[in-house]
Scaffold this active site. Structure first.
Site, mmCIF file in Angstrom:
data_model
loop_
_atom_site.group_PDB
_atom_site.id
_atom_site.type_symbol
_atom_site.label_atom_id
_atom_site.label_comp_id
_atom_site.label_asym_id
_atom_site.label_seq_id
_atom_site.Cartn_x
_atom_site.Cartn_y
_atom_site.Cartn_z
ATOM 1 N N GLU A 103 37.588 11.206 66.975
ATOM 2 C CA GLU A 103 38.758 10.631 67.664
ATOM 3 C C GLU A 103 38.967 11.298 69.018
ATOM 4 O O GLU A 103 39.240 10.643 70.025
ATOM 5 C CB GLU A 103 40.031 10.803 66.820
ATOM 6 C CG GLU A 103 39.977 10.193 65.433
ATOM 7 C CD GLU A 103 39.413 11.148 64.392
ATOM 8 O OE1 GLU A 103 38.419 11.863 64.679
ATOM 9 O OE2 GLU A 103 39.936 11.181 63.272
ATOM 10 N N CYS B 164 43.530 15.883 64.695
ATOM 11 C CA CYS B 164 43.260 14.660 65.461
ATOM 12 C C CYS B 164 44.508 13.792 65.540
ATOM 13 O O CYS B 164 44.721 13.093 66.519
ATOM 14 C CB CYS B 164 42.142 13.863 64.809
ATOM 15 S SG CYS B 164 40.529 14.601 65.095
ATOM 16 N N ARG C 183 13.964 12.712 56.373
ATOM 17 C CA ARG C 183 14.374 14.116 56.533
ATOM 18 C C ARG C 183 15.451 14.262 57.598
ATOM 19 O O ARG C 183 16.362 15.067 57.468
ATOM 20 C CB ARG C 183 13.171 14.984 56.916
ATOM 21 C CG ARG C 183 12.236 15.251 55.779
ATOM 22 C CD ARG C 183 11.017 16.015 56.261
ATOM 23 N NE ARG C 183 10.048 16.180 55.172
ATOM 24 C CZ ARG C 183 8.765 16.405 55.353
ATOM 25 N NH1 ARG C 183 8.270 16.488 56.585
ATOM 26 N NH2 ARG C 183 7.967 16.541 54.321
HETATM 27 C C1 AOF Z 1 38.337 13.784 61.725
HETATM 28 N N1 AOF Z 1 37.354 13.382 62.566
HETATM 29 O O1 AOF Z 1 35.238 13.436 63.268
HETATM 30 C C2 AOF Z 1 35.761 14.656 61.343
HETATM 31 C C3 AOF Z 1 36.804 15.014 60.435
HETATM 32 O O2 AOF Z 1 36.808 22.575 60.393
HETATM 33 P P1 AOF Z 1 37.343 21.441 61.206
HETATM 34 O O3 AOF Z 1 38.602 21.770 61.955
HETATM 35 O O4 AOF Z 1 36.300 20.807 62.081
HETATM 36 O O5 AOF Z 1 37.806 20.318 60.159
HETATM 37 C C4 AOF Z 1 36.886 19.816 59.246
HETATM 38 C C5 AOF Z 1 37.543 18.763 58.396
HETATM 39 O O6 AOF Z 1 37.983 17.677 59.210
HETATM 40 C C6 AOF Z 1 36.580 18.139 57.381
HETATM 41 O O7 AOF Z 1 36.576 18.840 56.153
HETATM 42 C C7 AOF Z 1 37.162 16.746 57.221
HETATM 43 O O8 AOF Z 1 38.281 16.770 56.369
HETATM 44 C C8 AOF Z 1 37.646 16.443 58.622
HETATM 45 N N2 AOF Z 1 36.556 15.806 59.401
HETATM 46 N N3 AOF Z 1 38.046 14.528 60.649
HETATM 47 O O9 AOF Z 1 39.503 13.475 61.938
HETATM 48 C C9 AOF Z 1 36.093 13.795 62.432
HETATM 49 N N4 AOF Z 1 34.508 15.104 61.202
HETATM 50 ZN ZN ZN Z 2 39.975 15.575 63.205
#
Ligand code: AOF
Ligand code: ZN
Length: 361
Positions: A52, A84, A184
């Site tokens: 986001e 976000c 992979r």
């Molecule tokens: C989102 N957008 O693109 C992703 C999310 O360790 P952090 O702060 O990067 O947070 C990781 C957590 O954020 C992950 O476990 C999942 O719940 C969420 N991932 N969320 O809004 C994203 N990759």
């Molecule tokens: Zn996020």
């Protein structure tokens, strides 16, 4: 375009980074205003920044009143990065369309609540199945505390992975081997047992021009200290992360290779349950590809640790004295079988790739 069509664009964006974002999920985000896509983003390699934030950063247009399509519920926690949801609220989009809910306990509905409380209309569940399938690794880590596990084997028509002498190069053809390199690229880690290390001395990398950087990290289950500096994985351990998984740290350490110590099972092998749990807690692996050999695949199967089985089958026959891809399971009746359902069959030159998904009992 429909909600589904915009969400498909977001899913396509997310798919690109599959295998490169662990321990995070790969998320895609599209911002639409007046029928035009004005911003796009996907979770960056390494898992951050989140989709986001990148989509909002990537747009030069005014997002006020627009719609954001995001494949996973926006996060609302203060993790390594800020929530976000705060960025989304600041952007003044008036509607957010979400595909799947985030199973992470720090989020889990809280992201949607925060947006709604800020007066944003949220519609959820658009292409949910596709979004959950794409991030099956992340979902499995959060819901089952282990990675999503695929076992891939290259077999003869009669299910053998090597001749009685251990010879196996090559059972399948070049097109199939290239297909495996692409496979992979979509996994976080690839794992083999020490018999395969000694017999094949594989590299386990993704050797497709342009995709080399997508090689997964490599794991060798080695309780007897068989890995030495002359093996291909050791020689290239300065380029691709390489781990020995062992229950015995007494063996000689190899330069640039990392060691993951896990508990022993009753028979002095590594405890696969502890291994899969530690792959999540210590390394953050969400998608694991096991590439043999027969001993490791059999042990994984016996512990119900095979979610998907990929059989790359050639038209060659090796006979009963060849080495099978699964060893003895001592099952006395058909009712006791491990059951897989057909997911996809791919026709590749002289070979067939069969994809089978576990039917959990
Ligand atoms: C989102 N957008 O693109 C992703 C999310 O360790 P952090 O702060 O990067 O947070 C990781 C957590 O954020 C992950 O476990 C999942 O719940 C969420 N991932 N969320 O809004 C994203 N990759
Ligand atoms: Zn996020």
């Amino acid at each position: 375009m429909t909600d589904e069509q915009y969400m498909s664009v977001a899913l396509k964006l997310a798919e690109k980074n599959l295998g490169d974002v662990f321990p995070n999920p790969t998320v895609g985000c599209v911002i639409v205003k007046d029928g035009a896509i004005i911003g796009k983003g996907c979770t960056a390699v390494g898992g951050r920044p989140h989709a986001e934030k990148l989509a909002l950063q990537n747009t030069k247009e005014d997002t006020e009143g627009g719609t954001m399509y995001v494949t996973l519920e926006p996060c609302c926690h203060h993790g390594v990065t800020g929530p976000c949801t705060e960025e989304v609220i600041k952007s003044k989009v008036s509607r957010v369309v979400v595909a799947a809910m985030d199973p992470d306990p720090r989020v889990s509905g809280g992201g949607i609540r925060a947006l709604e409380e800020a007066g944003i209309r949220v519609d959820q569940g658009v292409m949910r199945e596709e979004a959950e399938a794409l991030n099956v690794g992340f979902f499995t880590t959060r819901l089952r505390n282990r990675p999503y596990i695929t076992c891939k084997v290259a077999t003869t028509l009669d299910g053998k992975i090597a001749s009685f002498t251990g010879h196996s190069k090559w059972i399948t053809g070049e097109d199939t081997r290239r297909w495996v390199h692409e496979l992979r690229a979509k996994y976080d880690a690839v794992m083999i047992g020490s018999n395969t290390l000694v017999a094949d001395d594989p590299l386990l990398t993704c050797r497709i021009p342009g995709l080399e950087s997508k090689s997964p990290i490599r794991l060798v289950v080695d309780t007897q200290g068989k890995l030495n500096a002359d093996h291909n994985v050791a020689k290239t351990a300065d380029q691709v992360d390489t781990w020995v998984v062992t229950n015995n740290r007494k063996h000689q350490l190899v330069e640039n290779v990392k060691y993951l110590e896990v508990n022993s099972s009753n028979d002095s092998k590594v405890c696969l349950k502890d291994l899969t749990t530690k792959l999540v807690s210590r390394i953050g692996i969400t998608r694991l590809l096991v590439e043999g050999g027969g001993v490791l695949v059999t042990q994984m199967l016996k512990r119900n640790l095979v979610d998907r089985l990929i059989i790359c089958r050639s038209g060659k026959i090796l006979g009963n004295d060849g080495i099978p891809f699964v060893g003895n399971l001592a099952l006395e009746s058909i009712g006791k079988c491990y059951v897989f359902k057909k997911a996809q069959i791919i026709d590749l030159s002289d070979d067939v790739v069969e994809i089978w998904d576990s039917v959990a009992k």
